[in-house]
Design an enzyme around this catalytic site. Sequence first.
Site, PDB file in Angstrom:
ATOM      1  N   LYS A   1      11.524  10.246  11.459  1.00 14.21           N
ATOM      2  CA  LYS A   1      10.887   8.923  11.510  1.00 14.21           C
ATOM      3  C   LYS A   1      11.873   7.811  11.865  1.00 14.21           C
ATOM      4  O   LYS A   1      12.946   7.730  11.266  1.00 14.21           O
ATOM      5  CB  LYS A   1      10.298   8.571  10.136  1.00 14.21           C
ATOM      6  CG  LYS A   1       9.217   9.505   9.652  1.00 14.21           C
ATOM      7  CD  LYS A   1       8.578   8.949   8.388  1.00 14.21           C
ATOM      8  CE  LYS A   1       7.506   9.880   7.884  1.00 14.21           C
ATOM      9  NZ  LYS A   1       6.802   9.319   6.713  1.00 14.21           N
TER      10      LYS A   1
ATOM     11  N   ARG B   1       0.867  -1.193   0.000  1.00 12.79           N
ATOM     12  CA  ARG B   1       0.000   0.000   0.000  1.00 12.79           C
ATOM     13  C   ARG B   1       0.890   1.225   0.000  1.00 12.79           C
ATOM     14  O   ARG B   1       1.700   1.414   0.902  1.00 12.79           O
ATOM     15  CB  ARG B   1      -0.932   0.031   1.215  1.00 12.79           C
ATOM     16  CG  ARG B   1      -2.166   0.923   0.971  1.00 12.79           C
ATOM     17  CD  ARG B   1      -3.002   1.122   2.229  1.00 12.79           C
ATOM     18  NE  ARG B   1      -2.286   1.933   3.185  1.00 12.79           N
ATOM     19  CZ  ARG B   1      -2.336   1.758   4.510  1.00 12.79           C
ATOM     20  NH1 ARG B   1      -3.082   0.817   5.033  1.00 12.79           N
ATOM     21  NH2 ARG B   1      -1.641   2.539   5.307  1.00 12.79           N
TER      22      ARG B   1
ATOM     23  N   LYS C   1      11.632   2.568   6.358  1.00 13.83           N
ATOM     24  CA  LYS C   1      11.742   4.002   6.056  1.00 13.83           C
ATOM     25  C   LYS C   1      13.145   4.319   5.514  1.00 13.83           C
ATOM     26  O   LYS C   1      13.316   5.198   4.681  1.00 13.83           O
ATOM     27  CB  LYS C   1      11.490   4.822   7.329  1.00 13.83           C
ATOM     28  CG  LYS C   1      10.193   4.471   8.065  1.00 13.83           C
ATOM     29  CD  LYS C   1       8.999   5.169   7.471  1.00 13.83           C
ATOM     30  CE  LYS C   1       7.739   5.109   8.320  1.00 13.83           C
ATOM     31  NZ  LYS C   1       7.123   3.793   8.539  1.00 13.83           N
TER      32      LYS C   1
ATOM     33  N   SER D   1      -3.197  -2.679   5.640  1.00 13.99           N
ATOM     34  CA  SER D   1      -4.559  -2.996   6.090  1.00 13.99           C
ATOM     35  C   SER D   1      -5.616  -2.052   5.524  1.00 13.99           C
ATOM     36  O   SER D   1      -5.302  -1.109   4.805  1.00 13.99           O
ATOM     37  CB  SER D   1      -4.610  -3.001   7.615  1.00 13.99           C
ATOM     38  OG  SER D   1      -4.092  -1.811   8.103  1.00 13.99           O
TER      39      SER D   1
ATOM     40  N   GLU E   1       6.585   0.731  12.095  1.00 15.32           N
ATOM     41  CA  GLU E   1       5.318   0.802  11.377  1.00 15.32           C
ATOM     42  C   GLU E   1       4.199   0.900  12.398  1.00 15.32           C
ATOM     43  O   GLU E   1       4.390   0.619  13.574  1.00 15.32           O
ATOM     44  CB  GLU E   1       5.107  -0.485  10.564  1.00 15.32           C
ATOM     45  CG  GLU E   1       6.186  -0.792   9.557  1.00 15.32           C
ATOM     46  CD  GLU E   1       6.264   0.238   8.458  1.00 15.32           C
ATOM     47  OE1 GLU E   1       5.208   0.774   8.078  1.00 15.32           O
ATOM     48  OE2 GLU E   1       7.374   0.534   7.995  1.00 15.32           O
ATOM     49  N   GLY E   2       3.041   1.274  11.901  1.00 11.39           N
ATOM     50  CA  GLY E   2       1.858   1.154  12.749  1.00 11.39           C
ATOM     51  C   GLY E   2       1.433   2.436  13.435  1.00 11.39           C
ATOM     52  O   GLY E   2       0.474   2.455  14.199  1.00 11.39           O
TER      53      GLY E   2
ATOM     54  N   GLU F   1       4.627   7.074   2.620  1.00 10.61           N
ATOM     55  CA  GLU F   1       5.422   5.863   2.851  1.00 10.61           C
ATOM     56  C   GLU F   1       4.861   4.754   1.992  1.00 10.61           C
ATOM     57  O   GLU F   1       3.790   4.884   1.390  1.00 10.61           O
ATOM     58  CB  GLU F   1       5.382   5.438   4.325  1.00 10.61           C
ATOM     59  CG  GLU F   1       4.012   4.990   4.779  1.00 10.61           C
ATOM     60  CD  GLU F   1       4.049   4.028   5.973  1.00 10.61           C
ATOM     61  OE1 GLU F   1       5.114   3.482   6.302  1.00 10.61           O
ATOM     62  OE2 GLU F   1       2.975   3.819   6.554  1.00 10.61           O
TER      63      GLU F   1
HETATM   64  P1  ADP Z   1       3.700   4.603   9.959  1.00 10.06           P
HETATM   65  O1  ADP Z   1       4.539   3.510   9.419  1.00 10.06           O
HETATM   66  O2  ADP Z   1       3.724   4.718  11.422  1.00 10.06           O
HETATM   67  O3  ADP Z   1       2.305   4.580   9.370  1.00 10.06           O
HETATM   68  P2  ADP Z   1       4.082   7.011   8.356  1.00 10.06           P
HETATM   69  O4  ADP Z   1       5.312   7.369   7.648  1.00 10.06           O
HETATM   70  O5  ADP Z   1       2.941   6.566   7.502  1.00 10.06           O
HETATM   71  O6  ADP Z   1       4.428   5.933   9.460  1.00 10.06           O
HETATM   72  O7  ADP Z   1       3.610   8.252   9.219  1.00 10.06           O
HETATM   73  C1  ADP Z   1       2.445   8.216   9.992  1.00 10.06           C
HETATM   74  C2  ADP Z   1       1.566   9.405   9.691  1.00 10.06           C
HETATM   75  O8  ADP Z   1       2.279  10.621   9.898  1.00 10.06           O
HETATM   76  C3  ADP Z   1       1.065   9.482   8.265  1.00 10.06           C
HETATM   77  O9  ADP Z   1      -0.086   8.706   8.098  1.00 10.06           O
HETATM   78  C4  ADP Z   1       0.823  10.976   8.094  1.00 10.06           C
HETATM   79  O10 ADP Z   1      -0.425  11.339   8.649  1.00 10.06           O
HETATM   80  C5  ADP Z   1       1.916  11.602   8.947  1.00 10.06           C
HETATM   81  N1  ADP Z   1       3.096  11.904   8.116  1.00 10.06           N
HETATM   82  C6  ADP Z   1       4.109  11.066   7.833  1.00 10.06           C
HETATM   83  N2  ADP Z   1       5.019  11.643   7.022  1.00 10.06           N
HETATM   84  C7  ADP Z   1       4.572  12.890   6.788  1.00 10.06           C
HETATM   85  C8  ADP Z   1       5.071  13.991   6.022  1.00 10.06           C
HETATM   86  N3  ADP Z   1       6.224  13.916   5.360  1.00 10.06           N
HETATM   87  N4  ADP Z   1       4.344  15.127   6.005  1.00 10.06           N
HETATM   88  C9  ADP Z   1       3.178  15.222   6.678  1.00 10.06           C
HETATM   89  N5  ADP Z   1       2.655  14.225   7.421  1.00 10.06           N
HETATM   90  C10 ADP Z   1       3.334  13.060   7.482  1.00 10.06           C
HETATM   91 MG    MG Z   2       1.663   4.976   7.527  1.00 10.10          MG
END
Ligand code: ADP
Ligand code: MG
Length: 520
Positions: free
Chosen positions: A400, A132, A342, A156, A404-405, A149
């Site tokens: 970051k 996804r 990441k 899910s 995940e999660g 990401e």
């Molecule tokens: P995870 O693996 O925990 O889902 P993500 O990289 O998807 O990690 O980050 C979690 C959430 O943080 C995303 O769903 C988004 O809402 C916010 N986020 C992540 N990266 C960014 C970014 N570069 N700019 C703005 N919001 C972000």
């Molecule tokens: Mg995410």
Amino acid sequence: MSVDDNTPVLRGCIKLPLPEDELLEVTAKAKDYAIMHGAAMRSKTNFSPDSLNFAPFVLVPSSFPRKEFEKAIALQPIINRLMHNVAHDEEFITTTLAETIKVDEFTANLFNIYRKALAHGFTQAYSVGLLRSDYLAHVYEGCAIKQVEINTIASSFGGIATHLVPMQKFVLQELGHSDKLQHMPKNEALSGLCDGMVKAWDIYAKPQSVILFIIEDVSYNICDQRFHEFYIRETYPHIKVLRRTLTDVHREGKLGQHKELLLCVSLSLSLSLSLSLLTASLSLSLSHFFCSNNTEVAVIYFRAGYEPGHYPSQGEWDARYLMETSLAIKCPSIHYHLAGTKKVQQALAQPAVLERFINDPEEIKAVGKIFTGLYSLDDNEAGNANYEMALQTPQNFVLKPQREGGGNNVYGLDIPDALKRMSRVERSAWILMDLIHPPLSQGYMVRPGGKMPPEIVDMVSELGIFGVVIGDADHIVHNYQAGHMLRTKLSTANEGGVAAGLGALDSPYLIDSDDEDGYF
Ligand code: ADP
Ligand code: MG
């Protein structure tokens, strides 16, 4: 966070607010519709395996730029191929994660499994990627999508998302807006993802073998998982689905003569009933000793295993390794899991790296455009310069870790303190990313126990596009885009975890840009 007073608001699907009596009535109907159609979850605060709450949802679909939606859909097969190639590039994975695994124990444990599997040669050449790719639209670039990401494990909400489209269509119809339904794209995520697992089962080609779902001890997102299971059972009744935790696999699993993954199914169940007074270790040894009914696993679908808490003891790591070395087709295999870190995402966004994995210059350009700035924090010249940049202008970034999660990132002004608490080497477990600035939308977010009638809130939506890719190191045999999901959060929240309480399920209402005001 990434939104301020000047953030533009996307044109809505219908005119709000709704009259209060109409809003109350349609919200009550939508809640029941959601529960009755499985847009639901187990309660975290009041857990019972016997009941469900509706999953938080947005009443009316949120707007999303059509052109960007279509771009994301069209890119998915390219992203699938990219991730497949990355997963099979031993040198790239190894060098990219080299610094990270020195300080991040979880990634190091995963990498260790990878290393051991590599040393013995992969027993199963095929992998299934159920991916996804997540995006936010970025207002500063005409609402062009930017990748947040890419998930390669436990991607899910394909199940629930599929059922959310009819729910929001029902709401629009109730409100007298049938004319709007044509702008809600069809979503076949559930069948797309499950058919991927079944294609892998076909490749394994043993009629008695099963599909194994690896699950957490408690599954709050049970409907999403059950939709997958029930779809497979109903559409392909000859394929059995089992659900087991990593701990169960440690207890019940072993390899057969040809490294088949065998689960001692009926015996361990009856043992655990009849020997409930015996100690766990005794029942473990008995089940191995007596097991006469082994079930062979063709495909392993991981809905757990992506965070440290899923491995409470060495036993769960041993189970993961056992599965990895088995003949079963893993979704994901360990190299796919690592390709979804990441750190790998950050490495892919470096200039000229895409050329290593994609041949077509047009495709390289198109994928390059969805990347936003991603920066290494490794202990070297470039990494240290990035560290200084984060201290100077933290408001521009997200920090970051390799997790995940949800709930693990550090945002904006919190970054300097977090970075200063780390040693130079510890920083290499983290990456820095440009903050994406998404447009707002306005609507009603409906949550279990929430205020009735709901209030209009400012929200931000994140689009996820599912993809399925199946193949071995040399060939891709299936590669397709498999539906979508939209997760919407309050604009004031950094993250929008649906179960965590700030996010809600949604689906896109596609809007076109008009010449004067764009999407606003
Ligand atoms: P995870 O693996 O925990 O889902 P993500 O990289 O998807 O990690 O980050 C979690 C959430 O943080 C995303 O769903 C988004 O809402 C916010 N986020 C992540 N990266 C960014 C970014 N570069 N700019 C703005 N919001 C972000
Ligand atoms: Mg995410």
